[in-house]
Design a protein around this motif. Sequence first.
Motif, PDB file in Angstrom:
ATOM      1  N   CYS A  72       0.903  -1.336   0.114  1.00 51.39           N
ATOM      2  CA  CYS A  72      -0.076  -0.088   0.044  1.00 51.39           C
ATOM      3  C   CYS A  72       0.887   1.075  -0.010  1.00 51.39           C
ATOM      4  O   CYS A  72       1.821   1.414   1.008  1.00 51.39           O
ATOM      5  N   HIS A 128       0.159   4.171   0.819  1.00 53.37           N
ATOM      6  CA  HIS A 128      -0.164   5.071   1.941  1.00 53.37           C
ATOM      7  C   HIS A 128       0.320   4.660   3.219  1.00 53.37           C
ATOM      8  O   HIS A 128       0.843   5.251   3.836  1.00 53.37           O
ATOM      9  N   CYS A 129       0.197   3.448   3.561  1.00 53.54           N
ATOM     10  CA  CYS A 129       0.596   2.992   4.894  1.00 53.54           C
ATOM     11  C   CYS A 129       1.562   1.924   4.927  1.00 53.54           C
ATOM     12  O   CYS A 129       2.003   1.532   6.200  1.00 53.54           O
ATOM     13  N   CYS A 179      -6.251  -1.485   0.279  1.00 51.16           N
ATOM     14  CA  CYS A 179      -5.550  -1.857   1.605  1.00 51.16           C
ATOM     15  C   CYS A 179      -6.506  -2.228   2.650  1.00 51.16           C
ATOM     16  O   CYS A 179      -7.481  -1.609   2.968  1.00 51.16           O
ATOM     17  N   CYS A 199      -5.228   0.382   6.465  1.00 48.57           N
ATOM     18  CA  CYS A 199      -5.957   1.616   6.348  1.00 48.57           C
ATOM     19  C   CYS A 199      -7.059   1.940   5.279  1.00 48.57           C
ATOM     20  O   CYS A 199      -7.702   2.979   5.273  1.00 48.57           O
TER      21      CYS A 199
HETATM   22 ZN   LIG Z   1      -2.853   1.140   3.432  1.00 52.70          ZN
END
Ligand SMILES: [Zn+2]
Lengths: 253, 162
Positions: free
Chosen positions: B124, B126-127, B149, B152
Amino acid sequence: MEQEKQKAALNLSLVMGDNALILGHRLSEWCGHGPILEQDIALSNIALDLIGQARLWLSHAGKLQGGKSEDDLAYHRDVFDFHNFQMVETPNGHWGKTLLRQFLYDAWHHAMLQKLVLAQDEDIAGIARKSLKEVNYHLRWSSEWVIRLGDGTEESAAKMQDAYADVWPYVGELLQKDFWLKELDQWIPGFTADEILAQWWKTVREVFSQANLPAEPMDWLYRKGHLGHHTEHLGFILAEMQFLPRAYPDATW
Amino acid sequence: MANLETIEQALEKVKDPEIPVLTIKDLGVLRGLERAEDGSLKVIITPTYSGCPAMYTIEQSIKQVLTRLGEETVTIETRLDPAWTTDWMTEEAKQKLQDFGIAPPEGSSADKRALFGEEKQVTCPHCKSRNTFMKSQFGSTACKSLYQCWDCEEPFDYFKCL
Ligand SMILES: [Zn+2]
């Protein structure tokens, strides 16, 4: 000899190009009408790949015909000059039918391209190598859907039986060992049409066995889309596709 | 007439209109430059996907850059072979994608097996969780798949291997 090779290259390019163009056009009709956004986008992506591939094949065919352009071929030929299989021009029907038709074509397309990448003709091998990478994804997607629907709910399974009754009679044309297919042994060492067909059957049996569909040969009609004999549906597709460049010949992007 | 090095440096800055953090050099779309004896210039590019609508825009941008450099006769040749692959993407490009919120291609180009290929494990952007799943094999453009994901819960694009 050279001339024969060139003729074979032209026939092949037209069959591959017209199939991609007409199927791509059919799939584009789903744009904005898919059952859910993700799958709408998936079909539009596949349509885009196919139309891109059609441009490559038809550009090549145009070159072999002494400098015609891809647009000349796409927009300024009539029904009897198109070499696509009748199957790809049949109406989309419901989602299951579109998917089944797609899978049966993808399986053929994939088997063909796997051989064409070995062609000694550099242009053809180049187009095939480019296309094969994309068609890998098409086949994976359509086969997963055929299984999901065929082995899904009672309703989806019934709809797939429906789709099968509609599409299967057109499959025979993909399996005919016609001249344009046999000619390919000129530049693909050891090429036989049987190998392509065997690969097609293998893929179809593997997927159909999980989708609860019968993969049985039938007494197929001899269809001649690849020779320019089409169903009434192609004319309507062309009317829509060709209207603009014919009505406004100077139109550009 | 600018020399090839100057031209190359200018062209390398041409962006992909759909992923504006990447240049055509990052992507490996720009394949070469040739100056003919008559002074005309040939730019060789390769398409990412056959039907990629960005190619037209990229060609227009290339022509614009070259006109600004005073080039008069320019041809753009689209070369198909060897076919474009995500393996040509530089490490720097992959980092840029990640920072932009698109998961870069993982591993080398598409596995040969078309039927029932196993799903790739994708991080992912983002995280950084590896706990993600594919929502759709086809995404917002030809080159991407749609993932989500589990940690998140954000959806994200994955630049798929080709
Ligand atoms: Zn994520």
